[in-house]
Scaffold this motif. Structure first.
Motif, PDB file in Angstrom:
ATOM      1  N   GLN A  66       0.830  -1.202   0.000  1.00  0.00           N
ATOM      2  CA  GLN A  66       0.000   0.000   0.000  1.00  0.00           C
ATOM      3  C   GLN A  66       0.869   1.259   0.000  1.00  0.00           C
ATOM      4  OE1 GLN A  66      -3.381  -0.332  -0.185  1.00  0.00           O
ATOM      5  NE2 GLN A  66      -2.904  -2.521  -0.322  1.00  0.00           N
ATOM      6  N   ASP A  67       0.285   2.372  -0.468  1.00  0.00           N
ATOM      7  CA  ASP A  67       0.937   3.672  -0.367  1.00  0.00           C
ATOM      8  C   ASP A  67       0.740   4.199   1.055  1.00  0.00           C
ATOM      9  OD1 ASP A  67       1.738   3.702  -3.016  1.00  0.00           O
ATOM     10  OD2 ASP A  67      -0.066   4.747  -3.699  1.00  0.00           O
ATOM     11  N   ILE A  68       1.813   4.280   1.819  1.00  0.00           N
ATOM     12  CA  ILE A  68       1.771   4.766   3.193  1.00  0.00           C
ATOM     13  C   ILE A  68       2.439   6.139   3.228  1.00  0.00           C
ATOM     14  CG2 ILE A  68       2.472   4.343   5.584  1.00  0.00           C
ATOM     15  CD1 ILE A  68       0.423   2.307   4.474  1.00  0.00           C
ATOM     16  N   GLU A  69       1.771   7.089   3.889  1.00  0.00           N
ATOM     17  CA  GLU A  69       2.281   8.450   3.964  1.00  0.00           C
ATOM     18  C   GLU A  69       2.176   8.977   5.384  1.00  0.00           C
ATOM     19  OE1 GLU A  69       0.828  11.081   0.833  1.00  0.00           O
ATOM     20  OE2 GLU A  69       0.213   9.321  -0.323  1.00  0.00           O
ATOM     21  N   SER A  70       2.955  10.026   5.657  1.00  0.00           N
ATOM     22  CA  SER A  70       2.919  10.703   6.949  1.00  0.00           C
ATOM     23  C   SER A  70       3.499  12.094   6.754  1.00  0.00           C
ATOM     24  CB  SER A  70       3.743   9.933   7.981  1.00  0.00           C
ATOM     25  OG  SER A  70       3.692  10.586   9.238  1.00  0.00           O
ATOM     26  N   GLY A  71       3.410  12.897   7.797  1.00  0.00           N
ATOM     27  CA  GLY A  71       3.995  14.227   7.750  1.00  0.00           C
ATOM     28  C   GLY A  71       5.511  14.169   7.846  1.00  0.00           C
ATOM     29  N   ASN A  72       6.137  15.324   7.798  1.00  0.00           N
ATOM     30  CA  ASN A  72       7.600  15.406   7.802  1.00  0.00           C
ATOM     31  C   ASN A  72       8.182  15.105   9.185  1.00  0.00           C
ATOM     32  OD1 ASN A  72       7.315  17.767   9.335  1.00  0.00           O
ATOM     33  ND2 ASN A  72       7.443  19.080   7.560  1.00  0.00           N
ATOM     34  N   GLU A  73       9.494  15.296   9.320  1.00  0.00           N
ATOM     35  CA  GLU A  73      10.194  14.953  10.561  1.00  0.00           C
ATOM     36  C   GLU A  73       9.872  15.894  11.718  1.00  0.00           C
ATOM     37  OE1 GLU A  73      12.995  17.489   8.092  1.00  0.00           O
ATOM     38  OE2 GLU A  73      11.680  15.817   7.702  1.00  0.00           O
ATOM     39  N   TYR A  74       9.058  16.914  11.489  1.00  0.00           N
ATOM     40  CA  TYR A  74       8.630  17.805  12.567  1.00  0.00           C
ATOM     41  C   TYR A  74       7.209  17.487  13.025  1.00  0.00           C
ATOM     42  CZ  TYR A  74      12.640  20.290  10.792  1.00  0.00           C
ATOM     43  OH  TYR A  74      13.896  20.595  10.367  1.00  0.00           O
ATOM     44  N   ASP A  75       6.576  16.527  12.379  1.00  0.00           N
ATOM     45  CA  ASP A  75       5.179  16.192  12.618  1.00  0.00           C
ATOM     46  C   ASP A  75       5.087  14.948  13.508  1.00  0.00           C
ATOM     47  OD1 ASP A  75       2.459  16.172  12.466  1.00  0.00           O
ATOM     48  OD2 ASP A  75       2.368  15.397  10.423  1.00  0.00           O
ATOM     49  N   PHE A  76       5.159  15.168  14.831  1.00  0.00           N
ATOM     50  CA  PHE A  76       5.092  14.074  15.797  1.00  0.00           C
ATOM     51  C   PHE A  76       4.735  14.643  17.163  1.00  0.00           C
ATOM     52  CE2 PHE A  76       9.407  15.644  16.023  1.00  0.00           C
ATOM     53  CZ  PHE A  76       9.665  15.693  17.380  1.00  0.00           C
ATOM     54  N   ALA A  77       4.447  13.753  18.106  1.00  0.00           N
ATOM     55  CA  ALA A  77       4.172  14.153  19.482  1.00  0.00           C
ATOM     56  C   ALA A  77       4.954  13.235  20.411  1.00  0.00           C
ATOM     57  CB  ALA A  77       2.677  14.072  19.779  1.00  0.00           C
ATOM     58  N   LEU A  78       5.123  13.654  21.651  1.00  0.00           N
ATOM     59  CA  LEU A  78       5.852  12.861  22.639  1.00  0.00           C
ATOM     60  C   LEU A  78       4.943  12.483  23.803  1.00  0.00           C
ATOM     61  CD1 LEU A  78       9.246  14.773  22.902  1.00  0.00           C
ATOM     62  CD2 LEU A  78       8.835  12.569  21.807  1.00  0.00           C
ATOM     63  N   GLN A  79       5.195  11.290  24.338  1.00  0.00           N
ATOM     64  CA  GLN A  79       4.482  10.811  25.520  1.00  0.00           C
ATOM     65  C   GLN A  79       5.497  10.232  26.499  1.00  0.00           C
ATOM     66  OE1 GLN A  79       1.775   7.872  23.967  1.00  0.00           O
ATOM     67  NE2 GLN A  79       0.275   9.402  23.340  1.00  0.00           N
ATOM     68  N   LYS A  80       5.125  10.264  27.794  1.00  0.00           N
ATOM     69  CA  LYS A  80       5.951   9.664  28.837  1.00  0.00           C
ATOM     70  C   LYS A  80       5.108   8.636  29.580  1.00  0.00           C
ATOM     71  CE  LYS A  80       8.977  10.664  32.748  1.00  0.00           C
ATOM     72  NZ  LYS A  80       9.604  11.704  33.557  1.00  0.00           N
ATOM     73  N   GLU A  81       5.728   7.486  29.884  1.00  0.00           N
ATOM     74  CA  GLU A  81       5.037   6.448  30.639  1.00  0.00           C
ATOM     75  C   GLU A  81       5.265   6.679  32.128  1.00  0.00           C
ATOM     76  OE1 GLU A  81       4.432   1.649  30.611  1.00  0.00           O
ATOM     77  OE2 GLU A  81       6.459   2.427  30.277  1.00  0.00           O
ATOM     78  N   MET A  82       4.170   6.712  32.871  1.00  0.00           N
ATOM     79  CA  MET A  82       4.236   6.861  34.320  1.00  0.00           C
ATOM     80  C   MET A  82       3.221   5.912  34.936  1.00  0.00           C
ATOM     81  SD  MET A  82       4.862  11.004  34.716  1.00  0.00           S
ATOM     82  CE  MET A  82       3.152  11.298  34.886  1.00  0.00           C
ATOM     83  N   ASN A  83       3.708   5.012  35.795  1.00  0.00           N
ATOM     84  CA  ASN A  83       2.859   4.035  36.470  1.00  0.00           C
ATOM     85  C   ASN A  83       2.011   3.228  35.484  1.00  0.00           C
ATOM     86  OD1 ASN A  83       3.784   4.925  39.034  1.00  0.00           O
ATOM     87  ND2 ASN A  83       2.322   6.614  38.953  1.00  0.00           N
ATOM     88  N   GLY A  84       2.602   2.853  34.359  1.00  0.00           N
ATOM     89  CA  GLY A  84       1.917   2.010  33.379  1.00  0.00           C
ATOM     90  C   GLY A  84       0.966   2.737  32.450  1.00  0.00           C
ATOM     91  N   THR A  85       0.881   4.059  32.545  1.00  0.00           N
ATOM     92  CA  THR A  85      -0.007   4.857  31.693  1.00  0.00           C
ATOM     93  C   THR A  85       0.823   5.856  30.900  1.00  0.00           C
ATOM     94  OG1 THR A  85      -1.789   4.664  33.326  1.00  0.00           O
ATOM     95  CG2 THR A  85      -2.007   6.422  31.707  1.00  0.00           C
ATOM     96  N   TRP A  86       0.449   6.051  29.640  1.00  0.00           N
ATOM     97  CA  TRP A  86       1.133   7.018  28.786  1.00  0.00           C
ATOM     98  C   TRP A  86       0.445   8.375  28.894  1.00  0.00           C
ATOM     99  CZ3 TRP A  86       5.726   6.084  26.818  1.00  0.00           C
ATOM    100  CH2 TRP A  86       6.113   4.760  26.633  1.00  0.00           C
ATOM    101  N   TYR A  87       1.251   9.436  29.100  1.00  0.00           N
ATOM    102  CA  TYR A  87       0.758  10.801  29.187  1.00  0.00           C
ATOM    103  C   TYR A  87       1.418  11.657  28.111  1.00  0.00           C
ATOM    104  CZ  TYR A  87      -1.194   9.570  33.694  1.00  0.00           C
ATOM    105  OH  TYR A  87      -1.919   8.973  34.693  1.00  0.00           O
ATOM    106  N   TRP A  88       0.633  12.563  27.515  1.00  0.00           N
ATOM    107  CA  TRP A  88       1.168  13.498  26.527  1.00  0.00           C
ATOM    108  C   TRP A  88       2.100  14.489  27.200  1.00  0.00           C
ATOM    109  CZ3 TRP A  88       0.399  12.372  21.622  1.00  0.00           C
ATOM    110  CH2 TRP A  88      -0.727  11.646  21.246  1.00  0.00           C
ATOM    111  N   LEU A  89       3.143  14.895  26.508  1.00  0.00           N
ATOM    112  CA  LEU A  89       3.981  15.988  26.978  1.00  0.00           C
ATOM    113  C   LEU A  89       3.383  17.294  26.484  1.00  0.00           C
ATOM    114  CD1 LEU A  89       5.914  13.717  27.702  1.00  0.00           C
ATOM    115  CD2 LEU A  89       7.762  15.099  26.815  1.00  0.00           C
ATOM    116  N   GLN A  90       3.529  18.341  27.283  1.00  0.00           N
ATOM    117  CA  GLN A  90       3.011  19.652  26.914  1.00  0.00           C
ATOM    118  C   GLN A  90       4.002  20.361  25.999  1.00  0.00           C
ATOM    119  OE1 GLN A  90       2.522  21.618  30.681  1.00  0.00           O
ATOM    120  NE2 GLN A  90       0.531  20.685  31.060  1.00  0.00           N
ATOM    121  N   THR A  91       3.469  21.033  24.991  1.00  0.00           N
ATOM    122  CA  THR A  91       4.312  21.868  24.147  1.00  0.00           C
ATOM    123  C   THR A  91       4.487  23.220  24.835  1.00  0.00           C
ATOM    124  OG1 THR A  91       2.393  22.631  22.891  1.00  0.00           O
ATOM    125  CG2 THR A  91       3.615  20.744  22.001  1.00  0.00           C
TER     126      THR A  91
END
Length: 156
Positions: A66-91
């Motif tokens: 299949q044709d798979i696409e995504s945004g560029n190398e600046y198009d991503f988000a970060l998460q941190k795992e704490m006590n078994g749960t993933w949380y978004w990092l704030q920009t």
């Protein structure tokens, strides 16, 4: 006198670069409730030894036909795992400018991207993190499948 000013400016710039420019990243109280890595045949992994407080290198591999696409190398988000749960990092800001280009991930070809977040999130403390990136399979106008991939890494 000029030499001392250049030395002071150079020292400040080096310190800023070494500390990933602008303080530590902050974890939000918003837990991630979605699903990642559930699209068969497309993977994103962190390259071992490349995770640092301000950057990580990932490899994306599409083994589908299949044709798979995504945004560029600046198009991503970060998460941190704490006590078994993933949380978004704030920009640091609510909005950032980014071009809207889509990158194609060809079949059976590894694409490497160096992702840098110091300006958007700050420097990461020790912990277990993952980068989350949105992808889509394009099947034609009005026919696409969206999915998320995540690559986990540790900051020591």
């Amino acid at each position: 006198m000029k030499y001392r000013m250049y030395l002071l400016c150079g020292t400040f710039l080096a310190l800023c670069l070494l500390t990933a420019c602008g303080g530590d990243a902050k974890v939000s109280d918003q837990a991630f409730e979605g699903v990642v890595n559930d699209y068969e045949g497309v993977t994103m992994t962190a390259v071992e030894g490349t995770a640092h407080p301000g950057t990580v290198t990932v490899e994306i591999l599409n083994t589908t036909d299949q044709d798979i696409e995504s945004g560029n190398e600046y198009d991503f988000a970060l998460q941190k795992e704490m006590n078994g749960t993933w949380y978004w990092l704030q920009t640091k800001q609510d909005e950032y400018a980014n071009t809207a280009e889509a990158l194609l991930y060809p079949e059976n070809e590894t694409v490497t991207q160096k992702l840098t977040w110091a300006n958007v999130y700050g420097s990461l403390d020790k912990g277990h993190y993952r980068v989350v990136k949105a992808f889509f399979e394009y099947g034609g106008p009005g026919d696409s499948v969206d999915f998320l991939l995540a690559a986990e890494f540790d900051i020591e």
